[in-house]
Design a protein around this motif. Structure first.
Motif, PDB file in Angstrom:
ATOM      1  N   ILE A   1       1.861   6.744  -8.656  1.00 41.39           N
ATOM      2  CA  ILE A   1       2.320   8.031  -8.127  1.00 41.39           C
ATOM      3  C   ILE A   1       1.125   8.896  -7.763  1.00 41.39           C
ATOM      4  O   ILE A   1       1.102   9.557  -6.722  1.00 41.39           O
ATOM      5  CB  ILE A   1       3.230   8.741  -9.144  1.00 41.39           C
ATOM      6  N   GLN A   2       0.105   8.881  -8.608  1.00 43.91           N
ATOM      7  CA  GLN A   2      -1.112   9.649  -8.314  1.00 43.91           C
ATOM      8  C   GLN A   2      -1.754   9.164  -7.008  1.00 43.91           C
ATOM      9  O   GLN A   2      -2.196   9.974  -6.181  1.00 43.91           O
ATOM     10  CB  GLN A   2      -2.104   9.511  -9.466  1.00 43.91           C
ATOM     11  N   SER A   3      -1.775   7.856  -6.808  1.00 41.01           N
ATOM     12  CA  SER A   3      -2.338   7.311  -5.577  1.00 41.01           C
ATOM     13  C   SER A   3      -1.523   7.741  -4.361  1.00 41.01           C
ATOM     14  O   SER A   3      -2.083   8.097  -3.312  1.00 41.01           O
ATOM     15  CB  SER A   3      -2.387   5.778  -5.646  1.00 41.01           C
ATOM     16  N   ALA A   4      -0.196   7.705  -4.499  1.00 41.02           N
ATOM     17  CA  ALA A   4       0.671   8.128  -3.398  1.00 41.02           C
ATOM     18  C   ALA A   4       0.444   9.595  -3.073  1.00 41.02           C
ATOM     19  O   ALA A   4       0.368   9.988  -1.895  1.00 41.02           O
ATOM     20  CB  ALA A   4       2.130   7.875  -3.760  1.00 41.02           C
ATOM     21  N   ASN A   5       0.322  10.408  -4.101  1.00 40.86           N
ATOM     22  CA  ASN A   5       0.145  11.841  -3.866  1.00 40.86           C
ATOM     23  C   ASN A   5      -1.251  12.175  -3.346  1.00 40.86           C
ATOM     24  O   ASN A   5      -1.426  13.155  -2.612  1.00 40.86           O
ATOM     25  CB  ASN A   5       0.473  12.621  -5.137  1.00 40.86           C
ATOM     26  N   GLN A   6      -2.228  11.383  -3.712  1.00 43.09           N
ATOM     27  CA  GLN A   6      -3.565  11.569  -3.145  1.00 43.09           C
ATOM     28  C   GLN A   6      -3.547  11.253  -1.654  1.00 43.09           C
ATOM     29  O   GLN A   6      -4.149  11.967  -0.848  1.00 43.09           O
ATOM     30  CB  GLN A   6      -4.580  10.682  -3.874  1.00 43.09           C
ATOM     31  N   TYR A   7      -2.831  10.185  -1.291  1.00 36.65           N
ATOM     32  CA  TYR A   7      -2.693   9.835   0.128  1.00 36.65           C
ATOM     33  C   TYR A   7      -2.002  10.971   0.883  1.00 36.65           C
ATOM     34  O   TYR A   7      -2.434  11.351   1.988  1.00 36.65           O
ATOM     35  CB  TYR A   7      -1.893   8.545   0.276  1.00 36.65           C
ATOM     36  N   ALA A   8      -0.931  11.516   0.283  1.00 37.20           N
ATOM     37  CA  ALA A   8      -0.220  12.626   0.925  1.00 37.20           C
ATOM     38  C   ALA A   8      -1.142  13.821   1.125  1.00 37.20           C
ATOM     39  O   ALA A   8      -1.154  14.443   2.195  1.00 37.20           O
ATOM     40  CB  ALA A   8       0.998  13.017   0.079  1.00 37.20           C
TER      41      ALA A   8
ATOM     42  N   PRO B   1       0.830  -1.201   0.000  1.00 36.25           N
ATOM     43  CA  PRO B   1       0.000   0.000   0.000  1.00 36.25           C
ATOM     44  C   PRO B   1       0.864   1.251   0.000  1.00 36.25           C
ATOM     45  O   PRO B   1       1.968   1.266   0.574  1.00 36.25           O
ATOM     46  CB  PRO B   1      -0.809  -0.127   1.293  1.00 36.25           C
ATOM     47  N   VAL B   2       0.362   2.308  -0.622  1.00 38.30           N
ATOM     48  CA  VAL B   2       1.173   3.521  -0.747  1.00 38.30           C
ATOM     49  C   VAL B   2       1.322   4.272   0.572  1.00 38.30           C
ATOM     50  O   VAL B   2       2.309   4.967   0.783  1.00 38.30           O
ATOM     51  CB  VAL B   2       0.586   4.468  -1.825  1.00 38.30           C
ATOM     52  N   GLY B   3       0.353   4.119   1.475  1.00 37.44           N
ATOM     53  CA  GLY B   3       0.368   4.905   2.704  1.00 37.44           C
ATOM     54  C   GLY B   3       1.653   4.791   3.511  1.00 37.44           C
ATOM     55  O   GLY B   3       2.311   5.805   3.791  1.00 37.44           O
ATOM     56  N   PRO B   4       2.054   3.584   3.931  1.00 38.45           N
ATOM     57  CA  PRO B   4       3.288   3.463   4.713  1.00 38.45           C
ATOM     58  C   PRO B   4       4.530   3.942   3.964  1.00 38.45           C
ATOM     59  O   PRO B   4       5.475   4.445   4.589  1.00 38.45           O
ATOM     60  CB  PRO B   4       3.356   1.962   5.001  1.00 38.45           C
TER      61      PRO B   4
END
Length: 322
Positions: free
Chosen positions: A153-160, A123-126
């Motif tokens: 990358i889009q998913s990671a940045n959405q989480y951020a 998962p991108v969160g951790p």
């Protein structure tokens, strides 16, 4: 040399990075120091390296320590490279690789840190959280992914965004005039070629810096390879270059590069690099030159302007350049 900005990097990054996945750099010694001196003397002081380039980080660290030039050097390094089919994109692996890279480089911080591979099962969160922790601790500046899809990358940045964290600020896919027809290595990703228009549009819309590896087709556009001798060319290229780039569609591109280079009075390598630099993207090609003189020729490509017709002609989208 001209420079660009990576959010969080603190130093400007050269538009052409010097790639250190070279035998002499990885082996170290006086010849490696001389080569690094030569490329630095012509302005190539933004250096791309990785934990997966055996000995490269150690050589760069020794060179910077001996020359006392750390403040004038921008370091872009990569970590979390999987072993075989085992992914290593976990918070523990990322922390371990950052610590090892800093020790090898003899520094307390790198300007840009990229995850060398992705593991879509993670998962991108951790991942975003540990990179933010390292950023707050001052160990890494700008950070991002290498060989990550733009969707990840889009998913990671959405989480951020949702968690008030710093997002990915850079990406390092393969990108160049040579279409990567087959994967050069396991786990790599390209945004070159006609099938990756959507990815390039995403980068353009998001204005994300692209650290473009194998931007010259891993030597395919070096000038040593001739379009009318494909069989001989394949003998001059290594296995990764043969798998990825030594295909008929790229020999057709090479023939067109040769024609444009002859018409304009530049080298094949300069025209191929100029094609990358003239794209409507914030791109930073990685080039691994064998001398300061050759690196200067690459830097000179920054001044070459290609028309939209020439760009589309070189990429086979137009039958003839107008």
């Amino acid at each position: 040399m001209t420079f660009g900005h990576f959010p969080g990097a603190r130093k400007p990054v050269a538009r052409i990075l010097y790639g250190t996945a070279r035998k002499e750099i990885m082996l170290g010694g006086r010849s490696a120091f001389r080569l690094l001196d030569e490329v630095a003397d012509v302005g190539a002081t933004s250096i791309e390296t990785a934990r997966a380039y055996p000995g490269s980080e150690r050589t760069i660290g020794r060179w910077m320590r001996e020359r006392g030039n750390r403040e004038s050097v921008v370091i872009v390094t990569k970590g979390a490279h999987g072993r075989g089919r085992k992914g290593r994109v976990t918070p523990a692996d990322i922390r371990s690789d950052v610590a090892t890279s800093l020790k090898q480089l003899g520094t307390d911080r790198v300007e840009v840190y990229l995850l060398h591979r992705d593991d879509p099962n993670q998962p991108v969160g951790p991942i975003v959280e540990v990179l933010n922790e390292l950023h707050v601790e001052g160990r890494i500046g700008a950070f991002g992914g290498s060989n990550w899809t733009h969707e990840r990358i889009q998913s990671a940045n959405q989480y951020a965004l949702e968690h008030g964290l710093v997002p990915f600020a850079a990406s390092s896919p393969n990108f160049g005039l040579a279409e990567q027809v087959e994967a050069a290595w396991d786990g790599v990703l390209t945004i070159s070629g006609p099938s990756n228009v959507d990815a390039r549009e995403w980068y353009a819309c998001n204005d994300m810096p692209i650290v473009a590896w194998s931007s010259m087709g891993r030597g395919f556009f070096s000038g040593r390879i001739k379009s009318d001798h494909p069989n001989e060319a394949k003998k001059l290229l290594d296995g990764a270059a043969r798998r990825g780039f030594a295909h008929p569609t790229n020999f057709e591109r090479l023939e067109r590069v040769e024609k444009v280079a002859d018409e304009k009075g530049y080298s094949v390598a300069q025209i191929a690099l100029a094609w990358v630099l003239n794209q409507p993207l914030d791109v930073y090609p990685v080039v691994s030159a064998s001398s300061g003189r050759r690196m200067q020729q690459n830097i000179d490509a920054l001044g070459i302007r290609l028309t939209p017709n020439e760009l589309s002609y070189l990429d086979l989208a137009r039958a003839a350049a107008l």
